[in-house]
Design a protein around this motif. Structure first.
Motif, PDB file in Angstrom:
ATOM      1  N   GLU A  25      90.236  25.007  85.051  1.00 49.85           N
ATOM      2  CA  GLU A  25      90.205  23.908  84.085  1.00 49.85           C
ATOM      3  C   GLU A  25      91.541  23.726  83.384  1.00 49.85           C
ATOM      4  O   GLU A  25      91.802  22.664  82.821  1.00 49.85           O
ATOM      5  N   SER A  26      92.382  24.761  83.420  1.00 49.92           N
ATOM      6  CA  SER A  26      93.655  24.684  82.709  1.00 49.92           C
ATOM      7  C   SER A  26      94.849  24.387  83.614  1.00 49.92           C
ATOM      8  O   SER A  26      95.972  24.308  83.117  1.00 49.92           O
ATOM      9  N   ILE A  27      94.621  24.212  84.925  1.00 48.14           N
ATOM     10  CA  ILE A  27      95.772  23.963  85.790  1.00 48.14           C
ATOM     11  C   ILE A  27      96.386  22.604  85.458  1.00 48.14           C
ATOM     12  O   ILE A  27      95.679  21.668  85.090  1.00 48.14           O
ATOM     13  N   PRO A  28      97.694  22.501  85.556  1.00 54.17           N
ATOM     14  CA  PRO A  28      98.342  21.214  85.287  1.00 54.17           C
ATOM     15  C   PRO A  28      97.903  20.152  86.299  1.00 54.17           C
ATOM     16  O   PRO A  28      97.548  20.464  87.440  1.00 54.17           O
ATOM     17  N   ALA A  29      97.936  18.919  85.883  1.00 50.68           N
ATOM     18  CA  ALA A  29      97.539  17.814  86.761  1.00 50.68           C
ATOM     19  C   ALA A  29      98.405  17.767  88.017  1.00 50.68           C
ATOM     20  O   ALA A  29      97.904  17.471  89.108  1.00 50.68           O
ATOM     21  N   MET A  30      99.680  18.071  87.884  1.00 49.50           N
ATOM     22  CA  MET A  30     100.562  18.035  89.052  1.00 49.50           C
ATOM     23  C   MET A  30     100.184  19.103  90.069  1.00 49.50           C
ATOM     24  O   MET A  30     100.323  18.882  91.278  1.00 49.50           O
ATOM     25  N   ALA A  31      99.668  20.240  89.620  1.00 46.45           N
ATOM     26  CA  ALA A  31      99.203  21.274  90.554  1.00 46.45           C
ATOM     27  C   ALA A  31      98.011  20.750  91.353  1.00 46.45           C
ATOM     28  O   ALA A  31      97.915  20.967  92.563  1.00 46.45           O
ATOM     29  N   ALA A  32      97.113  20.048  90.690  1.00 46.58           N
ATOM     30  CA  ALA A  32      95.957  19.470  91.380  1.00 46.58           C
ATOM     31  C   ALA A  32      96.397  18.378  92.357  1.00 46.58           C
ATOM     32  O   ALA A  32      95.862  18.272  93.462  1.00 46.58           O
ATOM     33  N   VAL A  33      97.373  17.585  91.970  1.00 44.26           N
ATOM     34  CA  VAL A  33      97.885  16.534  92.854  1.00 44.26           C
ATOM     35  C   VAL A  33      98.539  17.157  94.093  1.00 44.26           C
ATOM     36  O   VAL A  33      98.348  16.674  95.212  1.00 44.26           O
ATOM     37  N   LEU A  34      99.310  18.222  93.901  1.00 42.15           N
ATOM     38  CA  LEU A  34      99.912  18.914  95.045  1.00 42.15           C
ATOM     39  C   LEU A  34      98.839  19.510  95.957  1.00 42.15           C
ATOM     40  O   LEU A  34      98.964  19.463  97.188  1.00 42.15           O
ATOM     41  N   LEU A  35      97.796  20.039  95.365  1.00 38.87           N
ATOM     42  CA  LEU A  35      96.687  20.579  96.146  1.00 38.87           C
ATOM     43  C   LEU A  35      96.035  19.478  96.981  1.00 38.87           C
ATOM     44  O   LEU A  35      95.804  19.647  98.179  1.00 38.87           O
ATOM     45  N   LEU A  36      95.767  18.347  96.362  1.00 37.12           N
ATOM     46  CA  LEU A  36      95.170  17.216  97.080  1.00 37.12           C
ATOM     47  C   LEU A  36      96.096  16.684  98.164  1.00 37.12           C
ATOM     48  O   LEU A  36      95.643  16.314  99.248  1.00 37.12           O
TER      49      LEU A  36
END
Length: 111
Positions: A25-36
């Protein structure tokens, strides 16, 4: 690649579901975007290779289905933010299909 820019913290154990939930829940949005983005690229090339080998675009859809099922198992096992769970589940099929279409277009011109 996400792990390179956003390394997993030492104080979080992958065996502790509550710690993993808080971390995810605390990961940065850019980390999630890179994952996607990694999911999309992987699905695209998986579909491309499967279709290029089999000469059938439908094999790409099978790759997309397998990746989607694996992602659902991942989301159930490791809690993710809701938006990331939904988008990551949706991303595999379309990109695998696009990879299959790209392989079909490229192999048609080669043979």
């Amino acid at each position: 690649m996400t792990g390179y820019f956003y390394p997993f913290p030492d104080n979080v154990s992958a065996d502790d579901p509550e710690a993993m939930r808080i971390y995810m829940e605390s990961i940065p949005a850019m980390a999630a975007v890179l994952l996607l983005a990694g999911y999309a690229v992987g699905a695209f090339f998986g579909g491309l290779v499967a279709s290029a080998i089999s000469k059938r675009a439908r094999q790409a859809v099978i790759v997309g289905i397998v990746l989607t099922v694996a992602n659902i198992a991942n989301v159930v096992t490791i809690p993710h933010p809701l938006w990331l769970s939904v988008v990551s589940t949706i991303v595999f099929l379309p990109f695998a299909w696009l990879g299959g279409k790209a392989a079909k277009r490229n192999t048609a011109t080669i043979y």
